[in-house]
Design a protein around this motif. Structure first.
Motif, PDB file in Angstrom:
ATOM      1  N   ASN A   1       3.183   2.186 -11.846  1.00 23.22           N
ATOM      2  CA  ASN A   1       1.851   2.736 -11.653  1.00 23.22           C
ATOM      3  C   ASN A   1       1.845   3.771 -10.525  1.00 23.22           C
ATOM      4  OD1 ASN A   1      -0.794   2.656  -9.999  1.00 23.22           O
ATOM      5  ND2 ASN A   1      -1.417   1.851 -11.984  1.00 23.22           N
ATOM      6  N   THR A   2       1.273   4.938 -10.795  1.00 18.21           N
ATOM      7  CA  THR A   2       1.137   5.979  -9.765  1.00 18.21           C
ATOM      8  C   THR A   2      -0.327   6.351  -9.539  1.00 18.21           C
ATOM      9  OG1 THR A   2       1.403   7.749 -11.413  1.00 18.21           O
ATOM     10  CG2 THR A   2       3.392   6.971 -10.289  1.00 18.21           C
ATOM     11  N   ASN A   3      -1.227   5.683 -10.235  1.00 12.81           N
ATOM     12  CA  ASN A   3      -2.645   6.036 -10.145  1.00 12.81           C
ATOM     13  C   ASN A   3      -3.396   5.289  -9.051  1.00 12.81           C
ATOM     14  OD1 ASN A   3      -2.401   7.733 -12.444  1.00 12.81           O
ATOM     15  ND2 ASN A   3      -2.637   5.966 -13.790  1.00 12.81           N
TER      16      ASN A   3
ATOM     17  N   TYR B   1       2.775   6.919  -4.196  1.00 13.11           N
ATOM     18  CA  TYR B   1       4.150   6.436  -4.232  1.00 13.11           C
ATOM     19  C   TYR B   1       4.452   5.619  -2.964  1.00 13.11           C
ATOM     20  CZ  TYR B   1       4.584   9.967  -7.891  1.00 13.11           C
ATOM     21  OH  TYR B   1       4.392  10.708  -9.029  1.00 13.11           O
ATOM     22  N   TYR B   2       5.613   4.973  -2.973  1.00 16.38           N
ATOM     23  CA  TYR B   2       6.051   4.178  -1.825  1.00 16.38           C
ATOM     24  C   TYR B   2       7.487   4.563  -1.489  1.00 16.38           C
ATOM     25  CZ  TYR B   2       6.526   0.075   1.211  1.00 16.38           C
ATOM     26  OH  TYR B   2       6.715  -0.746   2.290  1.00 16.38           O
ATOM     27  N   THR B   3       7.709   5.021  -0.278  1.00 23.06           N
ATOM     28  CA  THR B   3       9.023   5.561   0.088  1.00 23.06           C
ATOM     29  C   THR B   3      10.061   4.478   0.409  1.00 23.06           C
ATOM     30  OG1 THR B   3       8.343   5.756   2.418  1.00 23.06           O
ATOM     31  CG2 THR B   3       7.977   7.671   0.994  1.00 23.06           C
ATOM     32  N   LYS B   4       9.618   3.232   0.601  1.00 19.03           N
ATOM     33  CA  LYS B   4      10.545   2.155   0.946  1.00 19.03           C
ATOM     34  C   LYS B   4      10.731   1.196  -0.234  1.00 19.03           C
ATOM     35  CE  LYS B   4       9.118   2.369   5.793  1.00 19.03           C
ATOM     36  NZ  LYS B   4       8.496   1.635   6.928  1.00 19.03           N
ATOM     37  N   LEU B   5      10.685   1.755  -1.424  1.00 22.97           N
ATOM     38  CA  LEU B   5      10.740   0.931  -2.626  1.00 22.97           C
ATOM     39  C   LEU B   5      12.094   0.229  -2.785  1.00 22.97           C
ATOM     40  CD1 LEU B   5       8.732   0.282  -4.842  1.00 22.97           C
ATOM     41  CD2 LEU B   5       9.763   2.075  -6.234  1.00 22.97           C
ATOM     42  N   ALA B   6      13.181   0.896  -2.403  1.00 25.15           N
ATOM     43  CA  ALA B   6      14.517   0.296  -2.536  1.00 25.15           C
ATOM     44  C   ALA B   6      14.641  -0.960  -1.683  1.00 25.15           C
ATOM     45  CB  ALA B   6      15.581   1.312  -2.153  1.00 25.15           C
ATOM     46  N   GLU B   7      14.171  -0.870  -0.421  1.00 26.79           N
ATOM     47  CA  GLU B   7      14.220  -2.037   0.473  1.00 26.79           C
ATOM     48  C   GLU B   7      13.321  -3.153  -0.036  1.00 26.79           C
ATOM     49  OE1 GLU B   7      13.750   1.112   1.262  1.00 26.79           O
ATOM     50  OE2 GLU B   7      14.496   1.608   3.271  1.00 26.79           O
ATOM     51  N   LEU B   8      12.156  -2.767  -0.546  1.00 26.10           N
ATOM     52  CA  LEU B   8      11.224  -3.758  -1.077  1.00 26.10           C
ATOM     53  C   LEU B   8      11.829  -4.502  -2.261  1.00 26.10           C
ATOM     54  CD1 LEU B   8       8.274  -4.861  -0.946  1.00 26.10           C
ATOM     55  CD2 LEU B   8       7.693  -3.116  -2.645  1.00 26.10           C
TER      56      LEU B   8
ATOM     57  N   ILE C   1       0.852  -1.188   0.000  1.00 28.94           N
ATOM     58  CA  ILE C   1       0.000   0.000   0.000  1.00 28.94           C
ATOM     59  C   ILE C   1       0.887   1.237   0.000  1.00 28.94           C
ATOM     60  CG2 ILE C   1      -1.796   1.273   1.234  1.00 28.94           C
ATOM     61  CD1 ILE C   1      -2.703  -1.349   2.468  1.00 28.94           C
ATOM     62  N   SER C   2       0.590   2.173  -0.860  1.00 34.51           N
ATOM     63  CA  SER C   2       1.392   3.396  -0.961  1.00 34.51           C
ATOM     64  C   SER C   2       1.382   4.159   0.361  1.00 34.51           C
ATOM     65  CB  SER C   2       0.836   4.289  -2.076  1.00 34.51           C
ATOM     66  OG  SER C   2       0.801   3.599  -3.301  1.00 34.51           O
ATOM     67  N   ASP C   3       2.532   4.753   0.693  1.00 38.96           N
ATOM     68  CA  ASP C   3       2.633   5.517   1.936  1.00 38.96           C
ATOM     69  C   ASP C   3       2.915   7.000   1.687  1.00 38.96           C
ATOM     70  OD1 ASP C   3       5.219   5.399   1.057  1.00 38.96           O
ATOM     71  OD2 ASP C   3       6.074   4.585   2.898  1.00 38.96           O
ATOM     72  N   LEU C   4       2.815   7.428   0.432  1.00 39.00           N
ATOM     73  CA  LEU C   4       3.022   8.840   0.094  1.00 39.00           C
ATOM     74  C   LEU C   4       2.056   9.222  -1.025  1.00 39.00           C
ATOM     75  CD1 LEU C   4       4.816  11.433   0.464  1.00 39.00           C
ATOM     76  CD2 LEU C   4       6.165  10.570  -1.468  1.00 39.00           C
TER      77      LEU C   4
ATOM     78  N   GLU D   1       0.093  11.336   4.900  1.00 41.07           N
ATOM     79  CA  GLU D   1      -1.278  11.098   5.361  1.00 41.07           C
ATOM     80  C   GLU D   1      -2.155  10.813   4.137  1.00 41.07           C
ATOM     81  OE1 GLU D   1      -2.279  13.451   9.248  1.00 41.07           O
ATOM     82  OE2 GLU D   1      -1.390  14.868   7.817  1.00 41.07           O
ATOM     83  N   VAL D   2      -1.969   9.625   3.606  1.00 40.99           N
ATOM     84  CA  VAL D   2      -2.564   9.278   2.315  1.00 40.99           C
ATOM     85  C   VAL D   2      -4.080   9.379   2.338  1.00 40.99           C
ATOM     86  CG1 VAL D   2      -2.796   7.468   0.577  1.00 40.99           C
ATOM     87  CG2 VAL D   2      -0.613   7.793   1.751  1.00 40.99           C
TER      88      VAL D   2
END
Length: 244
Positions: free
Chosen positions: A225-227, A162-169, A47-50, A133-134
């Motif tokens: 995907n950003t939508n 967006y997702y801020t922890k994408l690198a770790e994921l 789930i996106s966090d940003l 605060e999505v």
């Protein structure tokens, strides 16, 4: 006769050497072809966090001063509106003001331009909210018609997620895909009564992010995907093992 004997010896040696080289090459070729190539998949839902949401507002007037004054008044109303919704001022960014001169064009009967009559100015400005605060911003984007009801010409854009922890994921998914490929290779070797040897080669596929439970197409260069707030990420890893 001596010369013929020497030539015969040389030819015999050459034939032996050629046979050895051919045999060695043939064995190496077979050895290099005894490999298993497998592709493993890493897949996860998240789930996106940003969230990034933007909109624009504009004002028209016959004079630049009046247009700026009206736009300034709208900007203050928007700030107050966001503040009342609990949006932190640090999360709200206003762009520079854009302005255009407006003209009304009239034409002659033959289609040529008769005159361009100046009718005033149009000033516009963009406002962007970026927040973790999505859910709050998502709801705010749905309520933006309240700004229109207050007399502001406000145009809302669809939120981007967006997702801020994408690198770790991504690191976790590569490990998952590698493990999956290794398991597949071992299973193939076991069923073929062979032993899995050393890893000879590994290649990582394209990282893809699409909406969850969607028929969205994968892209050769990778999808992002950003939508959608709920997303699915996938990545593949190809491994080539020696078989013994």
């Amino acid at each position: 006769m001596y010369k013929n004997s020497v030539n015969a010896i040389i030819l015999s040696v050459a034939l032996v050497v050629c046979a050895f080289l051919f045999s060695n090459a043939f064995q190496n070729r077979n050895k290099s072809s005894d490999t298993i190539s497998v592709t493993g998949l890493g897949k996860t839902d998240f789930i996106s966090d940003l969230i990034v949401w933007s909109g624009s507002f504009s004002r028209k007037s016959t004079t630049l001063k009046e247009a700026y004054a009206s736009l300034d008044a709208d900007r203050e109303k928007i700030k107050k509106y966001f503040s009342g919704k609990g949006i932190a001022a640090k999360d709200v960014v206003f762009s520079a003001v854009d302005f255009n001169k407006n003209f009304e064009t009239t034409y002659n009967e033959n289609g040529t331009i008769r005159q361009n009559l100046f009718t005033g100015f149009t000033l516009s400005q963009r406002v962007t909210i970026q927040s973790k605060e999505v859910n709050k911003i998502e709801e705010l984007s749905r309520q933006s018609s309240e700004l229109i009801n207050s007399g502001i010409e406000f145009y809302s854009n669809a939120p981007e997620y967006y997702y801020t922890k994408l690198a770790e994921l991504k690191v976790q998914m590569i490990a998952e895909a590698t493990k999956d490929a290794s398991t597949r290779a071992q299973s193939i070797a076991d069923n073929a009564n062979a032993d899995l040897g050393k890893l000879k080669k590994s290649d990582m596929g394209v990282f893809q992010i699409i909406a969850q439970n969607s028929s969205e197409d994968y892209s050769y260069g990778g999808s992002f995907n950003t939508n959608s707030k709920n997303k699915t990420a996938t990545i593949t890893v190809k491994l080539v093992y020696q078989v013994e």
